[in-house]
Design an enzyme around this catalytic site. Structure first.
Site: not given
Length: 640
Positions: A335, A364, A382, A384, A386, A471, A517
């Site tokens: 992000c 991570r 991910q 992902d 945005h 979320k 997100h």
């Protein structure tokens, strides 16, 4: 009079002090027998807890998740009691309920616990449970508590962080433990128990602390339920994605590459590419634009986003350049990069929403003891995206994103086997989060409204929000019934402020966009792990890495096999040729074990006629087909 309000909003009145069990008896004796725990004014308590003022009450049985929590938490005390009877010098730490069962972390000192010890502990637990001892919770002063556990540094550490008035012990039979409460009425309710395994665990999850032995168990009010659970456990072992991943050639791990860093083999890579292409097509139709960002970023980027402050200590530590003194981090999130992509231009309200999508790999640090196949790794991708929109567009964009997640789940066979969790901020611990109360209230309201508009069955969990926003999490069950978070959608008013993102409104003034997100798969690694286990490796036809295997009955027909393969590949049907010098029956059996959907047998007749003899896994012989006819049949069967 004390008024007790039940979940259906009915009210019962009582003269003077009353307990949850009294209320249950006033409804029916059957309910009273089955009530094992209760929630009074939002707090889980024992059935014997006095209620002295007007209150809300929910009575819990074994069939309620929180009822199971009380049952398994109480069983953890029985486990601790049994351990001390065999290992009197062991030091107990904590023993919570978990999603399926419970554990207790124990320091066994110079002794050790092995699988051969499980049976005697199980027998001792049931022997003690049969006594039907009452669980009694009572307050203890801090001084007395510290004196009681003077020889147990773990309990002393826990007690030291509490104040007088916050400390309680629970006692049953001859055993006492430090505990907050939430127990079943008595031990006699526990009728079946199984010690599942023992593993290493650091005290309080910190690898700098002593390593303890975490003893996992599960218990039930009926032996039949334990038997069914063990059968499910065996089925789960058969479906374990680590086992299937190796057998099917999907992924591997290498000590030289590093723990928690999966290597995707050719078939696994093909599987991932098909998933990516599937979602890419869906996103193109939804107006997404595709971007790419690097695998590292300046530490300052994550300081700005807040990730360094919240997660820096638990992340891979910064990489320092040798001469210039710069600091970079392995990317923990996509992000912040997407915020900077948005910031490369000044947008008008007419340009919004901007929807940036990326299959971005992030890193991570997970402790080695917490790594588990593909479900807990250190590097993962991910799906992902945005979205940057105006406040007026937020609800519509959020609902469209829900539709996308539901489309993904239905296309991959998850159907209704998931729950949606609204993950909100912990109202008692707001310092864990960034941003104003006003923005949090707007974000939380948007999620609740969107979920309601879409008719989702939701549960609410406080304290599970991301640090920057609430979320909507899609929790999918695996083959053992455990819930995993896969898809997630988040509303964020805070990162646009921290990155000073703006757009020009219809008043020609600068305004702040709202950020969504979202990741329908969540982690590609975890999604594939759950997909492997739920399908037992029998992927939907369109997703199978190898959709066919050609079986020439002798080497004379290998050239024709290559011609057939090329024809199918030209129609985007992927597979391979088994040209081994083996009997056709063995080739068919091997293809069945590899879970390849179609086996195409070819010999002299097929070559002469330009046909293929088709077998389908699980169905058998489908007859002889022209190649064009097989393509048409396949496309119809593989349609999403």
């Amino acid at each position: 009079m004390i008024k007790i309000t039940l979940p259906d909003n009915s009210v019962k009145e009582f003269e003077g002090e009353v307990t949850p069990l009294d209320v249950a008896k006033s409804i029916s004796e059957g309910l009273a027998r089955n009530t094992i725990s209760a929630i009074v004014n939002g707090k889980q308590v024992e059935t014997t807890t006095p209620i002295t003022t007007d209150s809300t009450l929910q009575l819990l049985t074994w069939n309620d998740d929180l009822g199971k929590k009380a049952f398994w938490h109480s069983s953890a005390h029985l486990l601790a009691q049994a351990i001390l009877e065999f290992y009197p010098d062991a030091k107990l730490t904590i023993g919570p309920a978990i999603e399926s069962g419970f554990y207790y972390d124990v320091d066994f000192g110079d002794e050790s616990l092995s699988e051969k010890d499980f049976e005697k502990i199980e027998k001792k637990i049931l022997e003690n449970a049969k006594k039907g001892s009452t669980f009694s919770l009572y307050p203890v002063s801090k001084e007395e508590a510290l004196k009681t556990y003077a020889d147990n540094p773990y309990k002393v550490e826990l007690i030291s962080n509490l104040n007088d008035g916050e400390i309680t012990f629970v006692a049953h039979d001859n055993f006492t433990d430090l505990c907050r409460g939430g127990h079943i009425p008595n031990t006699g309710i526990v009728k079946a128990v199984k010690i599942l395994n023992a593993a290493g665990a650091y005290w309080r999850g910190n690898e700098k602390n002593p390593q303890l032995t975490r003893v996992y168990g599960i218990s039930f009010p009926k032996q039949k339920e334990l038997t069914e659970y063990i059968e499910k456990l065996e089925e789960a072992k058969r479906r374990d994605h680590r086992k299937l991943g190796k057998e099917l050639g999907i992924f591997a791990f290498s000590e030289k590459v590093g723990a928690g860093l999966p290597l995707w083999l050719p078939k696994g890579t093909a599987l991932r590419k098909k998933l990516e292409n599937f979602l890419t097509d869906a996103q193109k139709k939804g107006g997404y634009e595709f971007v790419m960002s690097p695998h590292i970023g300046s530490k300052e980027l994550y300081v700005t986003s807040g990730h360094w402050d919240k997660y820096g200590a638990d992340s891979f530590q910064p990489i320092k350049t040798p001469n210039e003194g710069e600091e970079f981090m392995l990317k923990p999130m996509n992000c912040p990069h997407h915020c900077e992509i948005y910031k490369t231009s000044q947008w008008s309200y007419r340009d919004l929403p901007k929807r940036y999508a990326e299959f971005g790999t992030v890193y991570r640090y997970e402790q080695s003891g917490e790594l588990h196949g593909l479900t807990r790794v250190r590097g993962f991708t991910q799906d992902d995206a945005h979205l940057f929109c105006t406040p007026d567009q937020l609800l519509e964009e959020f609902e469209k994103t829900i539709d996308l997640v539901l489309y993904v789940f239905s296309s991959l066979g998850f159907g209704e086997d998931f729950v949606t969790q609204i993950s909100l901020r912990d109202p008692e611990n707001k310092e864990k989060y960034i941003g104003s109360d006003e923005n949090w209230e707007k974000a939380e309201s948007a999620i609740v409204t969107a979920a309601k508009n879409k008719g989702l069955k939701t549960i609410v969990e406080y304290g599970e929000a991301a640090f920057y926003g609430p979320k909507l999490d899609f929790m999918v069950k695996d083959a053992l019934g455990r819930r995993w978070q896969l898809g997630t959608i988040q509303v964020d008013y805070n990162l646009p402020e921290r990155f000073d993102l703006t757009y020009i409104g219809n008043d020609n003034e600068k305004h702040r966009p709202v950020m969504i997100h979202r990741a329908p798969f969540g982690s590609m690694e975890r999604f594939i792990a759950i997909l492997l286990e739920n399908t037992a490796g029998d992927f939907p036809l369109w997703l199978s890495p190898d959709q066919y295997i050609i079986l020439p009955i002798s080497e004379k027909y290998v050239d024709y096999a290559k011609k057939v393969s090329q024809f199918l590949e030209n129609h985007d049907i992927s597979g391979l040729i088994d040209d081994r010098n083996e009997k056709t029956g063995k080739k068919i059996r091997d293809a069945e074990l590899k879970k390849i959907p179609f086996m195409l047998v070819i010999g002299e007749n097929e070559e002469n006629d330009g046909t293929i003899s088709v077998r389908r896994r699980g169905e058998g012989d489908l007859g002889v087909m022209k190649m064009e006819d097989f393509v048409n049949y396949f496309k119809k069967e593989a349609a999403i």
